[in-house]
Scaffold this motif. Structure first.
Motif, PDB file in Angstrom:
ATOM      1  N   ILE A  68       0.826  -1.215   0.000  1.00 31.10           N
ATOM      2  CA  ILE A  68       0.000   0.000   0.000  1.00 31.10           C
ATOM      3  C   ILE A  68       0.846   1.246   0.000  1.00 31.10           C
ATOM      4  O   ILE A  68       0.462   2.254  -0.577  1.00 31.10           O
ATOM      5  N   SER A  69       2.023   1.199   0.619  1.00 26.25           N
ATOM      6  CA  SER A  69       2.804   2.436   0.593  1.00 26.25           C
ATOM      7  C   SER A  69       3.315   2.690  -0.809  1.00 26.25           C
ATOM      8  O   SER A  69       3.358   3.828  -1.261  1.00 26.25           O
ATOM      9  N   PHE A  70       3.660   1.631  -1.508  1.00 24.11           N
ATOM     10  CA  PHE A  70       4.146   1.831  -2.875  1.00 24.11           C
ATOM     11  C   PHE A  70       3.028   2.360  -3.756  1.00 24.11           C
ATOM     12  O   PHE A  70       3.146   3.401  -4.392  1.00 24.11           O
ATOM     13  N   LEU A  71       1.895   1.641  -3.752  1.00 23.20           N
ATOM     14  CA  LEU A  71       0.795   2.030  -4.640  1.00 23.20           C
ATOM     15  C   LEU A  71       0.125   3.323  -4.185  1.00 23.20           C
ATOM     16  O   LEU A  71       0.033   4.295  -4.924  1.00 23.20           O
ATOM     17  N   GLY A  72      -0.311   3.313  -2.924  1.00 20.10           N
ATOM     18  CA  GLY A  72      -1.131   4.412  -2.425  1.00 20.10           C
ATOM     19  C   GLY A  72      -0.375   5.722  -2.331  1.00 20.10           C
ATOM     20  O   GLY A  72      -0.829   6.753  -2.821  1.00 20.10           O
ATOM     21  N   GLY A  76      -0.971   8.851  -4.616  1.00 20.16           N
ATOM     22  CA  GLY A  76      -1.457  10.056  -3.932  1.00 20.16           C
ATOM     23  C   GLY A  76      -0.576  11.259  -4.193  1.00 20.16           C
ATOM     24  O   GLY A  76      -1.053  12.335  -4.526  1.00 20.16           O
ATOM     25  N   ILE A  77       0.730  11.062  -4.083  1.00 21.37           N
ATOM     26  CA  ILE A  77       1.649  12.190  -4.242  1.00 21.37           C
ATOM     27  C   ILE A  77       1.638  12.689  -5.685  1.00 21.37           C
ATOM     28  O   ILE A  77       1.553  13.891  -5.946  1.00 21.37           O
ATOM     29  N   THR A  78       1.661  11.757  -6.627  1.00 26.30           N
ATOM     30  CA  THR A  78       1.622  12.158  -8.036  1.00 26.30           C
ATOM     31  C   THR A  78       0.362  12.950  -8.316  1.00 26.30           C
ATOM     32  O   THR A  78       0.382  13.995  -8.975  1.00 26.30           O
ATOM     33  N   CYS A  79      -0.732  12.421  -7.812  1.00 25.83           N
ATOM     34  CA  CYS A  79      -2.033  13.043  -8.027  1.00 25.83           C
ATOM     35  C   CYS A  79      -2.042  14.467  -7.458  1.00 25.83           C
ATOM     36  O   CYS A  79      -2.482  15.410  -8.117  1.00 25.83           O
ATOM     37  N   ARG A 170      -6.121  10.720   1.723  1.00 27.68           N
ATOM     38  CA  ARG A 170      -5.389  11.349   2.834  1.00 27.68           C
ATOM     39  C   ARG A 170      -4.015  11.835   2.375  1.00 27.68           C
ATOM     40  O   ARG A 170      -3.565  12.906   2.762  1.00 27.68           O
ATOM     41  N   VAL A 171      -3.375  11.014   1.552  1.00 24.81           N
ATOM     42  CA  VAL A 171      -2.054  11.422   1.056  1.00 24.81           C
ATOM     43  C   VAL A 171      -2.188  12.666   0.161  1.00 24.81           C
ATOM     44  O   VAL A 171      -1.405  13.603   0.253  1.00 24.81           O
ATOM     45  N   ILE A 172      -3.228  12.655  -0.674  1.00 22.81           N
ATOM     46  CA  ILE A 172      -3.434  13.816  -1.557  1.00 22.81           C
ATOM     47  C   ILE A 172      -3.618  15.069  -0.720  1.00 22.81           C
ATOM     48  O   ILE A 172      -2.993  16.101  -0.954  1.00 22.81           O
ATOM     49  N   LYS A 173      -4.461  14.964   0.291  1.00 19.70           N
ATOM     50  CA  LYS A 173      -4.722  16.136   1.147  1.00 19.70           C
ATOM     51  C   LYS A 173      -3.437  16.638   1.795  1.00 19.70           C
ATOM     52  O   LYS A 173      -3.125  17.829   1.768  1.00 19.70           O
ATOM     53  N   ALA A 174      -2.694  15.698   2.383  1.00 19.23           N
ATOM     54  CA  ALA A 174      -1.474  16.092   3.098  1.00 19.23           C
ATOM     55  C   ALA A 174      -0.471  16.724   2.141  1.00 19.23           C
ATOM     56  O   ALA A 174       0.154  17.737   2.456  1.00 19.23           O
ATOM     57  N   THR A 175      -0.334  16.117   0.957  1.00 13.59           N
ATOM     58  CA  THR A 175       0.632  16.645  -0.009  1.00 13.59           C
ATOM     59  C   THR A 175       0.226  18.024  -0.488  1.00 13.59           C
ATOM     60  O   THR A 175       1.064  18.922  -0.631  1.00 13.59           O
ATOM     61  N   GLN A 176      -1.078  18.190  -0.723  1.00 14.31           N
ATOM     62  CA  GLN A 176      -1.536  19.512  -1.173  1.00 14.31           C
ATOM     63  C   GLN A 176      -1.246  20.578  -0.125  1.00 14.31           C
ATOM     64  O   GLN A 176      -0.800  21.666  -0.446  1.00 14.31           O
ATOM     65  N   GLU A 177      -1.513  20.219   1.134  1.00 15.45           N
ATOM     66  CA  GLU A 177      -1.219  21.174   2.206  1.00 15.45           C
ATOM     67  C   GLU A 177       0.260  21.519   2.207  1.00 15.45           C
ATOM     68  O   GLU A 177       0.651  22.674   2.362  1.00 15.45           O
ATOM     69  N   ALA A 178       1.094  20.486   2.035  1.00 13.93           N
ATOM     70  CA  ALA A 178       2.541  20.715   2.042  1.00 13.93           C
ATOM     71  C   ALA A 178       2.949  21.629   0.895  1.00 13.93           C
ATOM     72  O   ALA A 178       3.751  22.538   1.058  1.00 13.93           O
ATOM     73  N   PRO A 211       9.660  17.358   3.660  1.00 14.78           N
ATOM     74  CA  PRO A 211       9.413  16.898   5.034  1.00 14.78           C
ATOM     75  C   PRO A 211       7.930  16.779   5.348  1.00 14.78           C
ATOM     76  O   PRO A 211       7.487  15.785   5.941  1.00 14.78           O
ATOM     77  N   ARG A 212       7.165  17.759   4.892  1.00 13.07           N
ATOM     78  CA  ARG A 212       5.728  17.705   5.182  1.00 13.07           C
ATOM     79  C   ARG A 212       5.034  16.612   4.392  1.00 13.07           C
ATOM     80  O   ARG A 212       4.095  15.987   4.876  1.00 13.07           O
ATOM     81  N   VAL A 213       5.485  16.410   3.150  1.00 15.95           N
ATOM     82  CA  VAL A 213       4.891  15.344   2.338  1.00 15.95           C
ATOM     83  C   VAL A 213       5.128  14.004   3.010  1.00 15.95           C
ATOM     84  O   VAL A 213       4.202  13.192   3.159  1.00 15.95           O
ATOM     85  N   ILE A 214       6.371  13.783   3.450  1.00 12.06           N
ATOM     86  CA  ILE A 214       6.698  12.503   4.084  1.00 12.06           C
ATOM     87  C   ILE A 214       5.902  12.331   5.377  1.00 12.06           C
ATOM     88  O   ILE A 214       5.320  11.277   5.626  1.00 12.06           O
ATOM     89  N   ALA A 215       5.820  13.418   6.156  1.00 11.95           N
ATOM     90  CA  ALA A 215       5.056  13.334   7.398  1.00 11.95           C
ATOM     91  C   ALA A 215       3.598  12.985   7.105  1.00 11.95           C
ATOM     92  O   ALA A 215       3.008  12.124   7.765  1.00 11.95           O
ATOM     93  N   GLY A 216       3.037  13.628   6.083  1.00  8.10           N
ATOM     94  CA  GLY A 216       1.643  13.365   5.720  1.00  8.10           C
ATOM     95  C   GLY A 216       1.452  11.933   5.275  1.00  8.10           C
ATOM     96  O   GLY A 216       0.499  11.258   5.687  1.00  8.10           O
ATOM     97  N   ALA A 217       2.387  11.446   4.467  1.00 10.11           N
ATOM     98  CA  ALA A 217       2.282  10.075   3.981  1.00 10.11           C
ATOM     99  C   ALA A 217       2.373   9.098   5.146  1.00 10.11           C
ATOM    100  O   ALA A 217       1.608   8.135   5.218  1.00 10.11           O
ATOM    101  N   CYS A 218       3.296   9.376   6.081  1.00 13.82           N
ATOM    102  CA  CYS A 218       3.428   8.494   7.243  1.00 13.82           C
ATOM    103  C   CYS A 218       2.150   8.473   8.064  1.00 13.82           C
ATOM    104  O   CYS A 218       1.711   7.424   8.525  1.00 13.82           O
TER     105      CYS A 218
END
Lengths: 279, 254
Positions: A68-72, A76-79, A170-178, A211-218
């Motif tokens: 899931i971390s690979f796919l999701g 999410g980040i690309t998106c 969730r990843v999309i949201k976190a990345t966008q915020e970052a 850093p924020r992207v990674i934190a969001g993904a985690c």
């Protein structure tokens, strides 16, 4: 602007490192204990060995987590990058996806469980192979039945698919915020020096927001692992919710929810409650 | 006299709002020209037209002609990176990139040259030259590896000017370059501009009329998107032709 650039001072750094080390120590002690109990002694924890054996479960968790971390996370980040950096704010695709993402990231994880029970499991044919759920009452039979699911790799893919669905918004949201947290003047200064969009992105926005992207993904991943307890929910809900193909009424509700969510994502674009835009 | 920038009937809209109305202006070579006017009169917008950073906001429509260094910048064969290389920009708040002082100065050069084409000695030399010409070398020569965002604001703003220089721009646009600085910093940046004025053409937006009077040779007064008056600074301040200019420069409003 300063909060983005601030680094922990030596004292904070030391504290953080010691907390991390301590956590690592406790976790490795726990894992060691589990391994010692099962493999370094003859004591079996449960009579149903395949279910209770910690090592396959642990490995399964790791395998699952990696998938899931690979796919999701990748998806999410690309998106998020595509939405935030490429599509203009007024683009209808962006407005639609952002609305859906907002709604999806608020959906309780139990509903994903229901999705699995009513849609994924029946249509994947997993039931046909195991003759449905065991009769209610005997938990021991239930676990035996669960263990008979285990050889079926479709279930693994279903689980991964469900969790990708859970993680991606969730990843999309976190990345966008970052990405939004990268100050506009920072971008402008690079553009004004003649950098193109790709250079601004790679040399500038990515290092600043990483850093924020990674934190969001985690955060998204840990949330996913936490609700993997939902698998138990699925097995237990087999007693109360009769799994079967989507009924007409269920399809109707699903359709209505879809229409409403699309409608609301356009509405929220037109009348935003809170401005999160940076321009 | 040669002109670095010439516009003809330049109009600009943000969506439905017209921010610039038929602006005709000629900015002469190699001297400091200042843009003054009340907030929202289009000074910054005009400034941002000249290296086309305005376009990043999506809903901008521009009409008219802008010639920078004799070339219409809306021609299809104009490359934006090259334009922005020739027309540098300094912003209101010092915005060095959050990397080292050394890398800040080389950033522009690195994005315009292919990977590995700069040798270490070249880099050192470029950094030293750039920092020397903004009078920062003596202060910073031992701190080149320091993160640029940890410098004093005044040093940051000078660094922002310094990082344009390796690209050898012809024109430097400044959008209220001193509004975030104290009196000493303002003075330092003004001295720097005067020192560099022969080599580069400066166009500055300022709210500080004393500053416009001190540093600029020509002055442009704008009001509600229109260019009202463009004359020698002393003449504009002492004998303004237009009543609006008179009101503004004599601080009757604005």
């Amino acid at each position: 602007m300063n909060s983005l650039m601030s680094r922990p001072n030596p004292k904070q750094k030391f504290a953080l490192q010691s907390i991390a080390l301590l956590t690592l120590g406790v976790v490795s002690l726990l894992v060691w204990n589990v391994l010692k109990k099962t493999y370094l002694s003859d004591v079996q924890v449960s009579s149903v060995a395949r279910v209770s054996d910690p090592v396959p479960n642990l490995l399964g968790d790791i395998y699952f987590f990696l998938s899931i971390s690979f796919l999701g996370v990748l998806l999410g980040i690309t998106c998020a990058f595509y939405l935030e950096e490429w599509l203009p704010e007024t683009n209808w695709v962006r407005c639609l996806i952002e609305g859906q993402v907002s709604i999806l990231s608020g959906v309780p994880s139990l509903l994903y469980g229901l999705l699995v029970v009513t849609v994924f499991l029946p249509y994947s044919g997993a039931f046909q192979r195991t003759q449905g759920f065991p009769p209610a009452g005997d938990l021991n039979t239930a676990s035996l039945q669960v263990s008979s699911f285990q050889g079926d790799t479709t279930l693994f893919y279903i689980a991964v698919l469900t969790f990708v669905l859970l993680v991606v918004p969730r990843v999309i949201k976190a990345t966008q915020e970052a990405l939004r947290s990268v100050p506009i003047p920072m971008r402008e200064s690079a553009y004004a020096l003649g950098a193109n969009r790709w250079q601004v992105l790679t040399k500038h926005v990515v290092p600043l927001s990483l850093p924020r992207v990674i934190a969001g993904a985690c955060r998204a991943m840990s949330c996913a692992l936490a609700v993997s307890a939902l698998f138990i929910g699925i097995y237990i809900s087999g007693y109360t919710i009769q799994p079967g193909r989507m009924s007409g009424r269920f399809a109707l509700f699903l359709g209505a929810a879809l229409v409403l969510s699309i409608f609301s994502s356009f509405l929220s674009q037109r009348y935003p409650l809170a401005s999160t835009r940076h321009t | 006299m040669n002109y670095s920038i010439e516009t003809e009937n330049l109009s600009l809209w943000y969506g439905d709002f017209q921010a610039l109305i038929d602006v005709n202006v000629k900015i002469p070579d190699g001297q400091i020209t200042s843009l003054i006017g009340p907030s929202g009169c289009g000074k910054s917008t005009l400034l941002r037209c000249f290296n086309r950073v305005n376009e990043r906001y999506g809903n901008v429509t521009t009409r008219g002609k802008i010639e920078v260094l004799g070339k219409n910048i809306y021609d299809s064969d104009v490359s934006l990176p090259e334009l922005r290389k020739a027309v540098g920009m300094v912003f209101q708040r010092p915005n060095p990139l959050p990397i080292s002082v050394y890398e800040n100065i080389l950033f522009g050069l690195r994005i315009h040259s292919s990977m590995g084409s700069l040798t270490r000695t070249e880099c050192d030399q470029i950094v030293e030259e750039a920092l020397t010409s903004v009078f920062l070398w003596d202060d910073l020569k031992d701190r080149l590896k320091v993160r640029a965002t940890s410098l004093q604001l005044e040093q940051q703003q000078k660094l922002c000017i310094a990082r344009l220089l390796p690209l050898k721009p012809k024109i430097i646009l400044m959008d209220e370059p001193c509004s975030a600085l104290d009196a000493k910093g303002t003075l330092a940046v003004e001295e720097l501009m005067e020192a560099l004025a022969g080599t580069y053409t400066f166009l500055i937006v300022t709210h500080n009329m004393a500053q416009a009077r001190r540093v600029s040779k020509e002055c442009i007064f704008m009001f509600l998107g229109k260019l009202i008056e463009h004359r020698e600074t002393q003449a504009l301040f002492q004998t303004p032709e237009h009543p609006k200019t008179a009101d503004y420069v004599q601080m009757r409003y604005g």
